[in-house]
Design a protein around this motif. Structure first.
Motif, PDB file in Angstrom:
ATOM      1  N   ILE A 222       0.855  -1.145   0.149  1.00  0.00           N
ATOM      2  CA  ILE A 222      -0.010  -0.126  -0.090  1.00  0.00           C
ATOM      3  C   ILE A 222       1.001   1.298  -0.060  1.00  0.00           C
ATOM      4  CG2 ILE A 222      -1.823   1.203   1.207  1.00  0.00           C
ATOM      5  CD1 ILE A 222      -2.579  -1.610  -0.099  1.00  0.00           C
ATOM      6  N   GLY A 223       0.587   2.108  -0.825  1.00  0.00           N
ATOM      7  CA  GLY A 223       1.248   3.321  -0.975  1.00  0.00           C
ATOM      8  C   GLY A 223       2.400   3.455  -1.965  1.00  0.00           C
ATOM      9  N   MET A 224       2.722   1.988  -2.512  1.00  0.00           N
ATOM     10  CA  MET A 224       4.082   1.955  -3.166  1.00  0.00           C
ATOM     11  C   MET A 224       3.717   2.405  -4.686  1.00  0.00           C
ATOM     12  SD  MET A 224       6.125  -1.677  -4.378  1.00  0.00           S
ATOM     13  CE  MET A 224       7.104  -1.788  -2.653  1.00  0.00           C
ATOM     14  N   HIS A 225       4.489   3.002  -5.514  1.00  0.00           N
ATOM     15  CA  HIS A 225       4.212   3.189  -6.917  1.00  0.00           C
ATOM     16  C   HIS A 225       4.451   2.007  -7.763  1.00  0.00           C
ATOM     17  CE1 HIS A 225       4.724   5.213 -10.953  1.00  0.00           C
ATOM     18  NE2 HIS A 225       4.301   6.431 -10.150  1.00  0.00           N
ATOM     19  N   VAL A 226       3.800   1.909  -8.773  1.00  0.00           N
ATOM     20  CA  VAL A 226       3.706   0.724  -9.769  1.00  0.00           C
ATOM     21  C   VAL A 226       5.322   0.611 -10.197  1.00  0.00           C
ATOM     22  CG1 VAL A 226       3.314  -0.154 -12.017  1.00  0.00           C
ATOM     23  CG2 VAL A 226       1.383   1.103 -10.441  1.00  0.00           C
ATOM     24  N   ARG A 227       6.106   1.720 -10.592  1.00  0.00           N
ATOM     25  CA  ARG A 227       7.328   1.700 -10.816  1.00  0.00           C
ATOM     26  C   ARG A 227       8.286   0.783  -9.947  1.00  0.00           C
ATOM     27  NH1 ARG A 227       8.012   6.535 -11.481  1.00  0.00           N
ATOM     28  NH2 ARG A 227       8.798   6.781  -9.225  1.00  0.00           N
ATOM     29  N   ASP A 228       7.982   0.917  -8.579  1.00  0.00           N
ATOM     30  CA  ASP A 228       8.907   0.373  -7.651  1.00  0.00           C
ATOM     31  C   ASP A 228       8.519  -1.061  -7.551  1.00  0.00           C
ATOM     32  OD1 ASP A 228      10.226   2.856  -7.194  1.00  0.00           O
ATOM     33  OD2 ASP A 228       8.684   3.478  -5.654  1.00  0.00           O
ATOM     34  N   ARG A 229       7.280  -1.452  -7.847  1.00  0.00           N
ATOM     35  CA  ARG A 229       7.012  -2.746  -7.634  1.00  0.00           C
ATOM     36  C   ARG A 229       7.539  -3.618  -8.924  1.00  0.00           C
ATOM     37  NH1 ARG A 229       5.935  -7.282  -5.017  1.00  0.00           N
ATOM     38  NH2 ARG A 229       5.180  -5.645  -3.505  1.00  0.00           N
ATOM     39  N   VAL A 230       7.338  -2.981 -10.372  1.00  0.00           N
ATOM     40  CA  VAL A 230       7.745  -4.182 -11.454  1.00  0.00           C
ATOM     41  C   VAL A 230       9.101  -3.738 -11.898  1.00  0.00           C
ATOM     42  CG1 VAL A 230       5.212  -3.958 -12.184  1.00  0.00           C
ATOM     43  CG2 VAL A 230       6.882  -2.160 -13.054  1.00  0.00           C
ATOM     44  N   GLY A 231       9.695  -2.563 -11.180  1.00  0.00           N
ATOM     45  CA  GLY A 231      11.098  -2.255 -11.765  1.00  0.00           C
ATOM     46  C   GLY A 231      11.260  -1.194 -12.957  1.00  0.00           C
ATOM     47  N   PRO A 232      12.333  -0.276 -12.774  1.00  0.00           N
ATOM     48  CA  PRO A 232      11.986   0.814 -13.868  1.00  0.00           C
ATOM     49  C   PRO A 232      12.082   0.627 -15.273  1.00  0.00           C
ATOM     50  CG  PRO A 232      13.867   1.110 -12.032  1.00  0.00           C
ATOM     51  CD  PRO A 232      13.355  -0.203 -11.892  1.00  0.00           C
ATOM     52  N   ALA A 233      12.851  -0.521 -15.815  1.00  0.00           N
ATOM     53  CA  ALA A 233      12.916  -1.055 -16.980  1.00  0.00           C
ATOM     54  C   ALA A 233      11.575  -1.417 -17.600  1.00  0.00           C
ATOM     55  CB  ALA A 233      13.843  -2.060 -17.353  1.00  0.00           C
ATOM     56  N   VAL A 234      10.921  -2.520 -16.841  1.00  0.00           N
ATOM     57  CA  VAL A 234       9.711  -3.008 -17.239  1.00  0.00           C
ATOM     58  C   VAL A 234       8.494  -1.878 -17.406  1.00  0.00           C
ATOM     59  CG1 VAL A 234       7.950  -4.594 -16.705  1.00  0.00           C
ATOM     60  CG2 VAL A 234      10.200  -5.197 -16.409  1.00  0.00           C
ATOM     61  N   TYR A 235       8.637  -0.903 -16.423  1.00  0.00           N
ATOM     62  CA  TYR A 235       7.637   0.098 -16.304  1.00  0.00           C
ATOM     63  C   TYR A 235       7.648   1.068 -17.450  1.00  0.00           C
ATOM     64  CZ  TYR A 235       5.253   4.256 -14.423  1.00  0.00           C
ATOM     65  OH  TYR A 235       4.410   5.497 -14.578  1.00  0.00           O
ATOM     66  N   GLU A 236       8.963   1.428 -17.735  1.00  0.00           N
ATOM     67  CA  GLU A 236       8.883   2.572 -18.690  1.00  0.00           C
ATOM     68  C   GLU A 236       8.724   1.873 -20.246  1.00  0.00           C
ATOM     69  OE1 GLU A 236       9.241   5.550 -18.521  1.00  0.00           O
ATOM     70  OE2 GLU A 236       9.832   5.539 -16.498  1.00  0.00           O
ATOM     71  N   ASN A 237       9.114   0.585 -20.393  1.00  0.00           N
ATOM     72  CA  ASN A 237       8.869  -0.019 -21.689  1.00  0.00           C
ATOM     73  C   ASN A 237       7.640  -0.809 -22.015  1.00  0.00           C
ATOM     74  OD1 ASN A 237      11.618   0.721 -22.450  1.00  0.00           O
ATOM     75  ND2 ASN A 237      12.682  -1.218 -21.544  1.00  0.00           N
ATOM     76  N   GLU A 238       7.061  -1.231 -20.834  1.00  0.00           N
ATOM     77  CA  GLU A 238       5.758  -2.187 -21.293  1.00  0.00           C
ATOM     78  C   GLU A 238       4.787  -1.491 -20.191  1.00  0.00           C
ATOM     79  OE1 GLU A 238       6.459  -6.190 -20.201  1.00  0.00           O
ATOM     80  OE2 GLU A 238       8.652  -6.208 -20.887  1.00  0.00           O
ATOM     81  N   ILE A 239       4.679  -1.175 -19.021  1.00  0.00           N
ATOM     82  CA  ILE A 239       3.435  -0.945 -18.266  1.00  0.00           C
ATOM     83  C   ILE A 239       3.207   0.585 -18.250  1.00  0.00           C
ATOM     84  CG2 ILE A 239       2.684  -0.839 -15.772  1.00  0.00           C
ATOM     85  CD1 ILE A 239       3.250  -3.699 -17.114  1.00  0.00           C
ATOM     86  N   ALA A 240       3.980   1.360 -18.382  1.00  0.00           N
ATOM     87  CA  ALA A 240       3.512   2.809 -18.285  1.00  0.00           C
ATOM     88  C   ALA A 240       2.660   3.296 -19.503  1.00  0.00           C
ATOM     89  CB  ALA A 240       4.759   3.683 -18.272  1.00  0.00           C
ATOM     90  N   PRO A 241       2.892   2.851 -20.943  1.00  0.00           N
ATOM     91  CA  PRO A 241       1.909   3.319 -21.894  1.00  0.00           C
ATOM     92  C   PRO A 241       0.705   2.687 -21.706  1.00  0.00           C
ATOM     93  CG  PRO A 241       4.319   2.617 -22.800  1.00  0.00           C
ATOM     94  CD  PRO A 241       4.028   2.113 -21.184  1.00  0.00           C
ATOM     95  N   LEU A 242       0.733   1.516 -20.996  1.00  0.00           N
ATOM     96  CA  LEU A 242      -0.872   0.991 -20.809  1.00  0.00           C
ATOM     97  C   LEU A 242      -1.428   1.724 -19.712  1.00  0.00           C
ATOM     98  CD1 LEU A 242       0.168  -2.635 -20.736  1.00  0.00           C
ATOM     99  CD2 LEU A 242      -0.729  -1.480 -22.841  1.00  0.00           C
ATOM    100  N   ILE A 243      -0.858   1.952 -18.712  1.00  0.00           N
ATOM    101  CA  ILE A 243      -1.518   2.752 -17.711  1.00  0.00           C
ATOM    102  C   ILE A 243      -1.929   4.102 -18.145  1.00  0.00           C
ATOM    103  CG2 ILE A 243      -1.049   3.931 -15.204  1.00  0.00           C
ATOM    104  CD1 ILE A 243       0.593   1.581 -14.427  1.00  0.00           C
TER     105      ILE A 243
END
Length: 541
Positions: A222-243
């Motif tokens: 609770i309170g954690m950013h998605v980027r910190d959960r999945v890792g910066p590389a996965v977040y920027e390349n895969e998850i962030a555009p979908l969110i």
């Protein structure tokens, strides 16, 4: 006509069928692709996904037929579901007591051949079949039968997936209507992983299943950013555009391989559903992850099975290469050197040696003919006939010229009736005529010259080209298997041959969408024929 009896568990079977909500739904690409593949693999003009309802059979997907459904009382598939573990094959419906007066054998469909693989659920209920239909009697190869089984299992997987998808959409619609209560609803136990992410992309709530898969407790999430959960590389390349798409108001769905801390890698179907307030403003996202790992594995198994079919085809092609070249070389050597010995040194050999040399020469010739027949037979798999309107009389003359020596030696009298133009592949039909006439010359009475008559006759399903002789004939109890591979009625000491010629004729008839015929009386002769339909499968009507 015999209508199929009801299965013992008919009430449970119907309840299972109706639970999928598939009846009377619109066409779908995945199901249409399955019937197209079934038609292609089995070489039939018609393929169906048939579901057996209370009083009807309804077609979820079809190719080669326009009707949407038929009565259950005349449905072949109603018989097929009675044996869920078997593919029901009816090679000629006119010869089957259950179907010989079935109305589907008449009219535009003119059904003759049927093969259906039951669509069986995990709890053993047969809902219907993946079936193929032809207007000509025929047989189904073991490979095609196994392919139908694979496709029927794929239909079950698709039905389960569609059922889960509809249930998922219903759940998501319900959640959208109850957006204000979403945090409370997430506390309810479910098999899916659910999390609520606010506009700042921070976790505000997760359910117990989410925690179980990730192997952690709420205090670490609770309170954690998605980027910190999945890792910066996965977040920027895969998850962030979908969110970003979901936060703009778009319902986003995708599949992804997620590496969970507690469950390891799992294929997941993930939905990002916008949570909006009364004014339509997105205030957060409901993230729902559905575990589809088992379904993905089944799809991979299907792909591997199809790949294995392709591999067997390549192996067969390599086998043909060996037959045509590697095996033929030593056979040719045996024939060539035995001929040289016979020509140049026969008189130098003793009588036993001359006799043994004769055995070698005949064995080499027999092996060469067998290689020719085997190569021809194997090369027909996957071959598409090159059909033309052909001059039948010219073809008969060509074959008689090739058999000139045998005709002269036997003193045969060969006659023909006026021969109609046939629609066929000339090269393949030449093989049929060569075998039919060659057999008529071979299997003759030794005390009189053979008499052979060739004619074309219109029949119900096309035009028949036949060869009639007055030779030895075939015992009635051996006629059924006469076209099987390596089937011989006489010893090689009496009549030479490999027993492949008639098998080759039957395969050629099947490639044309036709059939072979035989009428024979022991001691009085035989009539071999090939029936060619007006239109060959795969040819524009």
């Amino acid at each position: 006509m015999h209508s199929a009896p009801l299965p013992d568990t008919e009430a449970q079977r119907l309840a299972k069928l109706h639970s999928y909500g598939v009846l009377d739904t619109l066409p779908q690409t995945a199901f249409n692709d399955i019937v197209a593949l079934a038609s292609s693999i089995c070489g039939t003009p018609v393929a169906l996904i048939s579901l057996i309802d209370r009083d009807r059979q309804w077609f979820k997907a079809k190719t080669g037929i326009d009707v949407e459904q038929t009565g259950r009382d005349i449905a072949f598939c109603a018989h097929a579901i009675l044996q869920p573990q078997q593919v029901m094959v009816v090679e000629d419906a006119r010869q089957d007591e259950r179907f010989r007066d079935n109305p589907l054998l008449e009219g535009e469909l003119g059904l003759r051949f049927y093969a259906g693989a039951p669509i069986v659920t995990d709890d053993g209920h047969a809902l219907g079949t993946v079936c193929v239909i032809d207007t000509q009697p025929r047989q189904l190869s073991p490979a095609a039968e196994e392919s139908l089984r694979i496709l029927s299992r794929l239909v079950v997987n698709l039905l389960e997936h569609e059922k889960e998808r509809h249930a998922e959409e219903a759940r998501q619609r319900e959640e959208a209507r109850r957006a204000r209560d979403v945090l409370m609803a997430m506390a309810v136990s479910t098999l899916d992983l659910i999390a609520y992410i606010d506009r700042d992309e921070r976790y505000q709530a997760v359910n117990q299943t989410w925690l179980t898969y990730w192997g952690c407790d709420e205090s670490k999430v609770i309170g954690m950013h998605v980027r910190d959960r999945v890792g910066p590389a996965v977040y920027e390349n895969e998850i962030a555009p979908l969110i970003r798409r979901a936060l703009s108001g778009e319902l986003v769905r995708y599949q992804h391989l997620v590496r969970f801390h507690a469950r390891g890698p799992r294929f997941m179907e993930i939905s990002l559903m916008p949570d909006t307030d009364a004014s339509g403003t997105v205030r957060g996202l409901i993230l729902r992850s559905h575990d589809i790992h088992l379904q993905h594995e089944r799809e991979q198994e299907l792909k591997e099975a199809l790949s294995a079919l392709e591999q067997r085809t390549l192996e067969q092609q390599r086998f043909i290469q060996v037959l045509s070249h590697d095996l033929r070389e030593p056979v040719n050597a045996v024939r060539n050197f035995s001929t040289l010995l016979t020509t140049d040194h026969l008189q130098e050999l003793s009588a036993p040696a001359q006799r043994y040399l004769g055995f070698v020469t005949k064995g080499g010739e027999r092996m060469s003919r067998m290689l020719d027949d085997l190569t021809d037979l194997l090369q027909l798999d996957g071959y598409t006939p090159k059909v033309v309107d052909m001059d039948t009389r010219a073809l008969v003359s060509q074959v008689m010229e090739e058999l000139h020596e045998a005709i002269e030696q036997s003193g045969a009298l060969i006659t023909t009736s006026p021969l109609d133009t046939l629609r066929a592949d000339p090269a393949l039909l030449r093989i049929v005529l060569f075998n039919y006439i060659g057999n008529a010359l071979k299997f003759r009475h030794q005390d009189r010259p053979p008499q052979i008559h060739i004619e074309t006759v219109p029949v119900d399903d096309g035009m028949e080209l036949s060869v009639t002789d007055h030779g030895l004939g075939i015992p009635e109890d051996q006629q059924a298997g006469i076209f099987d591979m390596f089937r011989r009625l006489h010893t090689r000491q009496r009549f030479d041959g490999a027993g492949l010629g008639l098998s080759l004729c039957r395969r050629i008839a099947q490639l044309h969408g036709g059939r072979v015929t035989l009428h024979s009386t022991l001691g009085r002769g035989s009539r071999f024929g090939i029936v060619l339909p007006p239109t060959v499968p795969g040819e524009p009507a």
